[in-house]
Write a protein that holds these residues in place. Structure first.
Motif, short mmCIF file in Angstrom:
data_model
loop_
_atom_site.label_atom_id
_atom_site.label_comp_id
_atom_site.label_asym_id
_atom_site.label_seq_id
_atom_site.Cartn_x
_atom_site.Cartn_y
_atom_site.Cartn_z
N PHE A 47 1.55 -3.48 -1.15
CA PHE A 47 2.19 -2.34 -1.81
C PHE A 47 2.72 -2.74 -3.18
CE2 PHE A 47 2.12 -0.52 2.45
CZ PHE A 47 1.84 0.81 2.17
N ALA A 48 3.31 -3.91 -3.30
CA ALA A 48 3.84 -4.33 -4.60
C ALA A 48 2.71 -4.52 -5.61
CB ALA A 48 4.63 -5.63 -4.43
N PRO A 59 9.02 5.67 -3.36
CA PRO A 59 8.17 5.92 -2.19
C PRO A 59 7.45 7.26 -2.22
CG PRO A 59 10.28 5.01 -1.53
CD PRO A 59 10.39 5.30 -2.99
N GLU A 60 8.09 8.30 -2.76
CA GLU A 60 7.44 9.61 -2.76
C GLU A 60 6.17 9.60 -3.61
OE1 GLU A 60 11.75 9.93 -1.92
OE2 GLU A 60 10.59 9.05 -3.56
N PHE A 66 -1.18 6.87 -2.45
CA PHE A 66 -1.87 6.03 -1.46
C PHE A 66 -2.37 6.87 -0.28
CE2 PHE A 66 -0.02 1.55 -2.47
CZ PHE A 66 -0.25 1.76 -3.83
N TYR A 67 -1.85 8.04 -0.10
CA TYR A 67 -2.35 9.15 0.73
C TYR A 67 -2.35 8.88 2.23
CZ TYR A 67 -4.92 13.54 1.52
OH TYR A 67 -5.30 14.80 1.91
N SER A 68 -3.16 7.96 2.71
CA SER A 68 -3.39 7.87 4.16
C SER A 68 -2.34 7.03 4.89
CB SER A 68 -4.78 7.30 4.45
OG SER A 68 -4.89 5.97 3.96
N PHE A 69 -1.44 6.38 4.17
CA PHE A 69 -0.39 5.60 4.82
C PHE A 69 0.72 6.51 5.31
CE2 PHE A 69 -2.45 2.53 2.07
CZ PHE A 69 -2.48 1.38 2.85
N VAL A 74 5.25 3.52 3.79
CA VAL A 74 5.42 3.41 2.34
C VAL A 74 6.88 3.19 1.99
CG1 VAL A 74 5.11 4.59 0.14
CG2 VAL A 74 3.40 4.87 1.94
N GLU A 75 7.76 3.96 2.63
CA GLU A 75 9.19 3.81 2.39
C GLU A 75 9.65 2.39 2.70
OE1 GLU A 75 13.29 5.05 1.81
OE2 GLU A 75 11.52 6.34 1.59
N CYS A 76 9.18 1.86 3.81
CA CYS A 76 9.58 0.52 4.23
C CYS A 76 9.24 -0.53 3.18
CB CYS A 76 8.90 0.19 5.56
SG CYS A 76 9.14 -1.51 6.14
#
Length: 292
Positions: A47-48, A59-60, A66-69, A74-76
């Motif tokens: 993610f980074a 995250p939003e 990234f769509y499918s996650f 993503v927030e984590c």
């Protein structure tokens, strides 16, 4: 000159391993660990590294692109990402990681005239990629170009990969396929085992609700397999994805696209033969579609 969609897909298959090395090479985990990211699994650095060209995106924004996650996943991994290291530091780390990794994987080929030729052709295709409406491609295209052939090739592969990915999201939405549905419908079509797709961390309840929606649309059967209509829709998504990814190769031209494919085969085999990339992924590389 327009290319067949098979050629467009072939170029993706050849360039994707170059780009994806970032998410699996030991050097990438070492550089991420030096910045303070956890490396027991690949997701914190994934993610980074992938989001860093966007700047301090929250995250939003990352979840949308990234769509499918799962949004929780993503927030984590992104809510505190830029507290660990600034995007500029992450970008320097990913460049250092890819420099080290590709030099190791390619050996003497990294400085060869053939790799220089491949890198320059790939760069021309990447520069021709239209980034309007394609935020991930635009963010990577805005980064400076390196001079070293192996790094130029990686930068070009990354821009072209994200250009294709942005178009893929448009194709999914055009066919009414949401984030979780994109995973389950692809698994049902045979891209990979369902367990591979569940790594995007949707809950059991969300996965079950997604299955119900696809069954209601006659895209999945009661046993979870793709129906003829499901295969038709999935093929239409992939066809539109390839159509939306074709412009850079049309700009490069038939002869030079074929030359690039020829030049890419040896370094890509170096990467694949190293065994660092997974044999199955959510991308469905290797699948063919009967475009009408």
């Amino acid at each position: 000159m327009a290319h067949s969609l098979g050629t467009v897909r072939q170029m993706w298959h050849l360039l994707e391993p170059v780009h994806a090395t970032l998410y699996y090479a030991p050097e990438a985990f070492e550089e991420a660990a030096a910045l303070g990211y956890a490396t027991r699994e690949r997701w914190p650095s994934y993610f980074a590294y992938r989001a860093a060209p966007l700047g301090t995106a929250g995250p939003e924004v990352v979840s949308a692109l990234f769509y499918s996650f799962s949004p929780r996943m993503v927030e984590c991994h992104t809510a505190s990402a830029w507290g660990t290291a600034a995007p500029e530091q992450v970008l320097r780390a990913r460049s250092a990681a890819m420099d080290r990794a590709l030099r190791r994987l390619l050996g003497g080929r990294a400085d060869s005239p053939e790799l220089r030729e491949a890198a320059e052709l790939a760069r021309r295709a990447a520069v021709a990629a239209e980034t309007a409406g394609r935020p991930m491609a635009a963010a990577n295209a805005a980064l400076p170009w390196p001079d070293e052939p192996h790094m130029m090739l990686w930068q070009a592969a990354t821009i072209l990969r994200e250009h294709r990915g942005d178009g893929h999201l448009a194709a999914l939405q055009a066919h009414g396929i949401g984030p979780a549905e994109s995973l389950l419908s692809h698994a049902a079509a045979g891209a990979a085992l369902e367990e591979v797709f569940r790594s995007r961390q949707w809950t059991d309840e969300e996965w079950a609700a997604c299955r119900e929606r696809l069954v209601a649309r006659n895209l999945l059967g009661a046993d979870g397999s793709a129906t003829p209509e499901g295969l038709r829709v999935r093929t239409a998504v992939e066809e539109l994805t390839d159509e939306l990814a074709a412009a850079p190769w049309a700009a490069l031209g038939t002869d030079e696209t074929h030359r690039l494919a020829e030049l890419l085969m040896p370094p890509v085999l170096d990467i694949v033969d190293a065994g660092i990339l997974p044999t199955q992924s959510t991308l469905g590389i290797g699948m063919t579609y009967d475009y009408q």
